[in-house]
Design a protein around this motif. Sequence first.
Motif, short mmCIF file in Angstrom:
data_model
loop_
_atom_site.label_atom_id
_atom_site.label_comp_id
_atom_site.label_asym_id
_atom_site.label_seq_id
_atom_site.Cartn_x
_atom_site.Cartn_y
_atom_site.Cartn_z
N TYR A 2 0.84 -1.20 0.00
CA TYR A 2 0.00 0.00 0.00
C TYR A 2 0.88 1.25 0.00
N TYR A 24 -9.40 2.73 -4.04
CA TYR A 24 -8.49 2.45 -2.93
C TYR A 24 -9.22 1.75 -1.80
N SER A 48 -8.59 -2.06 -0.52
CA SER A 48 -8.23 -2.29 0.89
C SER A 48 -9.20 -3.27 1.55
N TYR A 82 -7.15 -6.52 2.43
CA TYR A 82 -6.51 -6.37 3.74
C TYR A 82 -6.64 -7.66 4.56
N THR A 121 -9.80 2.24 7.47
CA THR A 121 -8.77 1.95 6.48
C THR A 121 -7.48 2.69 6.81
N LEU A 153 -3.96 0.61 8.24
CA LEU A 153 -2.76 0.68 7.43
C LEU A 153 -1.69 1.56 8.07
#
Length: 201
Positions: A51, A105, A109, A113, A191, A195
């Motif tokens: 990412y 995005y 994710s 993820y 998110t 991250l």
Amino acid sequence: MDEVYVFGLQRSGTTFLEKLLLQNFKCRQSSNYWKHSVERFETPALAFNIYKNPYTWIESIMFREHADLPISSPEILLPSYLNAGACTLTDDPVSINPVELAKLYERYSNNWYGYGWIVRYEDLIQEETLKQFIDSIHLPRVSEEIIIPEAGFFMSEGYTDDIVPYYLRGKPSRLTDRQVDAINRVISRETFDRLGYKKIP
């Protein structure tokens, strides 16, 4: 020899990570996949999911190089008052929608993820965190020293050392306040948090 898979949105550092792994470890890259797939699928090999900070990723697509995203994700070309032109390697301005990029995005994710080895691009461009990353991978090493792929050739935006502070700050330099606000409405706090990125107020 172990196989490795690298996944990530276009311009997230996938090529750099691939070269980093192949040059530092005795491994090979499988060619039977598309590394930019937004939809999740299972792989039998060691997977690395990379990412980049959402703001700098969106800014990179809009103002530096959009790669093949207009083809694979044509919705990013939908007209909006928030659109801005990307200055591509061929000097061909394209009007790109930041809201649709943010949706892409967030979708990526949510789909990916938790699968594979989560890698932040920013951790690969700092000496200390790069070393920690390399040391944490349990594959046979090529050398005790860390081999860093050549900048520019392996990084599609013509990476130079002077851009490192920009990425580490995680703050866009060309997005307007309206564009940032629109991105914040799409990309969830969850998110950003999971991250390890900071959401701009």
